[in-house]
Design a protein around this motif. Structure first.
Motif, PDB file in Angstrom:
ATOM      1  N   TRP A 209       0.846  -1.197   0.000  1.00 32.03           N
ATOM      2  CA  TRP A 209       0.000   0.000   0.000  1.00 32.03           C
ATOM      3  C   TRP A 209       0.878   1.242   0.000  1.00 32.03           C
ATOM      4  CZ3 TRP A 209      -3.651  -1.350   4.666  1.00 32.03           C
ATOM      5  CH2 TRP A 209      -4.415  -2.467   4.348  1.00 32.03           C
ATOM      6  N   TYR A 210       0.537   2.208  -0.814  1.00 30.98           N
ATOM      7  CA  TYR A 210       1.233   3.490  -0.836  1.00 30.98           C
ATOM      8  C   TYR A 210       0.280   4.550  -1.365  1.00 30.98           C
ATOM      9  CZ  TYR A 210       1.738   2.518  -5.807  1.00 30.98           C
ATOM     10  OH  TYR A 210       1.474   2.239  -7.116  1.00 30.98           O
ATOM     11  N   ASN A 211       0.602   5.823  -1.115  1.00 30.48           N
ATOM     12  CA  ASN A 211      -0.250   6.889  -1.631  1.00 30.48           C
ATOM     13  C   ASN A 211       0.540   8.074  -2.149  1.00 30.48           C
ATOM     14  OD1 ASN A 211       0.538   8.199   0.689  1.00 30.48           O
ATOM     15  ND2 ASN A 211      -1.502   8.548   1.480  1.00 30.48           N
ATOM     16  N   VAL A 212       1.824   7.885  -2.382  1.00 25.55           N
ATOM     17  CA  VAL A 212       2.655   8.986  -2.858  1.00 25.55           C
ATOM     18  C   VAL A 212       2.151   9.511  -4.204  1.00 25.55           C
ATOM     19  CG1 VAL A 212       4.425   7.610  -4.045  1.00 25.55           C
ATOM     20  CG2 VAL A 212       5.029   9.807  -3.003  1.00 25.55           C
ATOM     21  N   ASP A 213       1.521   8.653  -4.999  1.00 27.01           N
ATOM     22  CA  ASP A 213       0.984   9.093  -6.286  1.00 27.01           C
ATOM     23  C   ASP A 213      -0.207  10.040  -6.108  1.00 27.01           C
ATOM     24  OD1 ASP A 213      -0.405   6.904  -5.240  1.00 27.01           O
ATOM     25  OD2 ASP A 213      -1.111   6.259  -7.205  1.00 27.01           O
ATOM     26  N   LEU A 214      -0.936   9.901  -5.004  1.00 28.20           N
ATOM     27  CA  LEU A 214      -2.099  10.754  -4.736  1.00 28.20           C
ATOM     28  C   LEU A 214      -1.762  11.957  -3.852  1.00 28.20           C
ATOM     29  CD1 LEU A 214      -4.695   7.949  -3.950  1.00 28.20           C
ATOM     30  CD2 LEU A 214      -4.458   9.238  -6.074  1.00 28.20           C
ATOM     31  N   CYS A 215      -0.891  11.756  -2.871  1.00 26.03           N
ATOM     32  CA  CYS A 215      -0.648  12.777  -1.851  1.00 26.03           C
ATOM     33  C   CYS A 215       0.749  13.388  -1.901  1.00 26.03           C
ATOM     34  CB  CYS A 215      -0.862  12.171  -0.462  1.00 26.03           C
ATOM     35  SG  CYS A 215      -2.525  11.543  -0.210  1.00 26.03           S
ATOM     36  N   GLY A 216       1.617  12.874  -2.753  1.00 26.40           N
ATOM     37  CA  GLY A 216       2.987  13.365  -2.783  1.00 26.40           C
ATOM     38  C   GLY A 216       3.784  12.831  -1.604  1.00 26.40           C
ATOM     39  N   ASN A 217       5.005  13.296  -1.490  1.00 25.34           N
ATOM     40  CA  ASN A 217       5.881  12.865  -0.408  1.00 25.34           C
ATOM     41  C   ASN A 217       5.486  13.602   0.866  1.00 25.34           C
ATOM     42  OD1 ASN A 217       7.887  12.150   1.320  1.00 25.34           O
ATOM     43  ND2 ASN A 217       9.573  12.753  -0.003  1.00 25.34           N
TER      44      ASN A 217
ATOM     45  N   GLY B 248       6.638  12.507   3.929  1.00 23.97           N
ATOM     46  CA  GLY B 248       7.547  12.085   4.981  1.00 23.97           C
ATOM     47  C   GLY B 248       6.890  11.022   5.841  1.00 23.97           C
ATOM     48  N   ALA B 249       7.148  11.063   7.127  1.00 27.78           N
ATOM     49  CA  ALA B 249       6.612  10.059   8.049  1.00 27.78           C
ATOM     50  C   ALA B 249       5.088  10.046   8.087  1.00 27.78           C
ATOM     51  CB  ALA B 249       7.169  10.280   9.449  1.00 27.78           C
ATOM     52  N   ALA B 250       4.450  11.186   7.803  1.00 30.63           N
ATOM     53  CA  ALA B 250       2.980  11.240   7.815  1.00 30.63           C
ATOM     54  C   ALA B 250       2.380  10.332   6.752  1.00 30.63           C
ATOM     55  CB  ALA B 250       2.510  12.672   7.603  1.00 30.63           C
ATOM     56  N   GLY B 251       3.147  10.023   5.719  1.00 31.55           N
ATOM     57  CA  GLY B 251       2.654   9.156   4.659  1.00 31.55           C
ATOM     58  C   GLY B 251       2.274   7.768   5.161  1.00 31.55           C
TER      59      GLY B 251
ATOM     60  N   VAL C 193       0.900   7.014   8.074  1.00 31.26           N
ATOM     61  CA  VAL C 193      -0.405   7.092   8.723  1.00 31.26           C
ATOM     62  C   VAL C 193      -1.520   7.303   7.696  1.00 31.26           C
ATOM     63  CG1 VAL C 193      -1.793   8.342  10.414  1.00 31.26           C
ATOM     64  CG2 VAL C 193       0.641   7.952  10.837  1.00 31.26           C
ATOM     65  N   THR C 194      -1.307   8.220   6.752  1.00 27.59           N
ATOM     66  CA  THR C 194      -2.361   8.470   5.765  1.00 27.59           C
ATOM     67  C   THR C 194      -2.567   7.270   4.855  1.00 27.59           C
ATOM     68  OG1 THR C 194      -0.850   9.580   4.229  1.00 27.59           O
ATOM     69  CG2 THR C 194      -2.056  10.972   5.782  1.00 27.59           C
ATOM     70  N   THR C 195      -1.498   6.584   4.496  1.00 27.38           N
ATOM     71  CA  THR C 195      -1.627   5.384   3.669  1.00 27.38           C
ATOM     72  C   THR C 195      -2.388   4.296   4.416  1.00 27.38           C
ATOM     73  OG1 THR C 195       0.422   5.874   2.494  1.00 27.38           O
ATOM     74  CG2 THR C 195      -0.362   3.596   2.414  1.00 27.38           C
ATOM     75  N   LEU C 196      -2.033   4.076   5.677  1.00 26.09           N
ATOM     76  CA  LEU C 196      -2.726   3.064   6.478  1.00 26.09           C
ATOM     77  C   LEU C 196      -4.209   3.396   6.585  1.00 26.09           C
ATOM     78  CD1 LEU C 196      -2.624   0.537   8.266  1.00 26.09           C
ATOM     79  CD2 LEU C 196      -2.097   2.048  10.195  1.00 26.09           C
ATOM     80  N   CYS C 197      -4.536   4.628   6.922  1.00 25.68           N
ATOM     81  CA  CYS C 197      -5.935   5.023   7.086  1.00 25.68           C
ATOM     82  C   CYS C 197      -6.723   4.898   5.787  1.00 25.68           C
ATOM     83  CB  CYS C 197      -6.031   6.440   7.629  1.00 25.68           C
ATOM     84  SG  CYS C 197      -5.497   6.592   9.338  1.00 25.68           S
ATOM     85  N   GLN C 198      -6.160   5.388   4.687  1.00 23.68           N
ATOM     86  CA  GLN C 198      -6.849   5.301   3.399  1.00 23.68           C
ATOM     87  C   GLN C 198      -7.126   3.852   3.010  1.00 23.68           C
ATOM     88  OE1 GLN C 198      -4.232   7.369   0.728  1.00 23.68           O
ATOM     89  NE2 GLN C 198      -5.400   9.270   0.878  1.00 23.68           N
ATOM     90  N   ASN C 199      -6.131   2.990   3.196  1.00 20.17           N
ATOM     91  CA  ASN C 199      -6.308   1.607   2.778  1.00 20.17           C
ATOM     92  C   ASN C 199      -7.165   0.802   3.729  1.00 20.17           C
ATOM     93  OD1 ASN C 199      -4.736   0.832   0.188  1.00 20.17           O
ATOM     94  ND2 ASN C 199      -3.516   2.381   1.221  1.00 20.17           N
ATOM     95  N   LEU C 200      -7.168   1.139   5.016  1.00 20.31           N
ATOM     96  CA  LEU C 200      -8.091   0.467   5.924  1.00 20.31           C
ATOM     97  C   LEU C 200      -9.529   0.794   5.555  1.00 20.31           C
ATOM     98  CD1 LEU C 200      -6.346   0.751   9.403  1.00 20.31           C
ATOM     99  CD2 LEU C 200      -6.617  -1.290   7.968  1.00 20.31           C
ATOM    100  N   GLU C 201      -9.774   2.042   5.135  1.00 17.82           N
ATOM    101  CA  GLU C 201     -11.119   2.414   4.690  1.00 17.82           C
ATOM    102  C   GLU C 201     -11.506   1.664   3.422  1.00 17.82           C
ATOM    103  OE1 GLU C 201     -11.362   6.636   4.214  1.00 17.82           O
ATOM    104  OE2 GLU C 201     -11.091   7.028   6.341  1.00 17.82           O
ATOM    105  N   GLN C 202     -10.566   1.517   2.495  1.00 17.30           N
ATOM    106  CA  GLN C 202     -10.857   0.903   1.202  1.00 17.30           C
ATOM    107  C   GLN C 202     -10.767  -0.623   1.226  1.00 17.30           C
ATOM    108  OE1 GLN C 202      -8.059   2.714  -1.461  1.00 17.30           O
ATOM    109  NE2 GLN C 202      -8.933   4.757  -1.200  1.00 17.30           N
ATOM    110  N   ARG C 203      -9.795  -1.161   1.991  1.00 13.91           N
ATOM    111  CA  ARG C 203      -9.528  -2.603   1.928  1.00 13.91           C
ATOM    112  C   ARG C 203      -9.496  -3.286   3.279  1.00 13.91           C
ATOM    113  NH1 ARG C 203      -4.367  -2.914  -2.136  1.00 13.91           N
ATOM    114  NH2 ARG C 203      -4.305  -0.709  -2.552  1.00 13.91           N
ATOM    115  N   GLY C 204      -9.907  -2.597   4.314  1.00 14.59           N
ATOM    116  CA  GLY C 204      -9.846  -3.161   5.656  1.00 14.59           C
ATOM    117  C   GLY C 204     -10.610  -4.461   5.805  1.00 14.59           C
ATOM    118  N   ASN C 205     -11.656  -4.622   5.011  1.00 12.16           N
ATOM    119  CA  ASN C 205     -12.442  -5.858   5.085  1.00 12.16           C
ATOM    120  C   ASN C 205     -11.672  -7.068   4.559  1.00 12.16           C
ATOM    121  OD1 ASN C 205     -12.529  -4.955   2.437  1.00 12.16           O
ATOM    122  ND2 ASN C 205     -14.602  -5.679   2.081  1.00 12.16           N
TER     123      ASN C 205
END
Length: 75
Positions: free
Chosen positions: A15-23, A25-28, A30-42
């Motif tokens: 899972w990554y989101n640099v293509d959507l949110c850019g670099n 840093g370390a915040a990436g 948390v945002t990647t985890l949260c976005q993917n838990l919403e989309q694929r957590g099931n």
């Protein structure tokens, strides 16, 4: 993506989101985890491992290994 490919991870496992949110840093992490838990957590099952890794400028690296606890599994 290259490291994920070399260690045999599929795109569903990496899972990554640099293509959507850019670099971010370390915040990436948390945002990647949260976005993917919403989309694929099931798709996660009780006991699955989640490796969070971030690489920054100056070759700084940090990782954390989490175990998914699914409350629906009756724990």
């Amino acid at each position: 993506e290259e490291v994920a490919t070399k260690v045999g991870l599929s795109s569903d496992q990496h899972w990554y989101n640099v293509d959507l949110c850019g670099n971010q840093g370390a915040a990436g992490v948390v945002t990647t985890l949260c976005q993917n838990l919403e989309q694929r957590g099931n798709q996660l099952q009780d006991g699955d491992l989640i490796l969070l890794t971030v690489m920054g400028a100056g070759f700084t690296v940090g990782s954390a290994l989490l175990r998914w606890v699914d409350q629906r599994a009756g724990r």
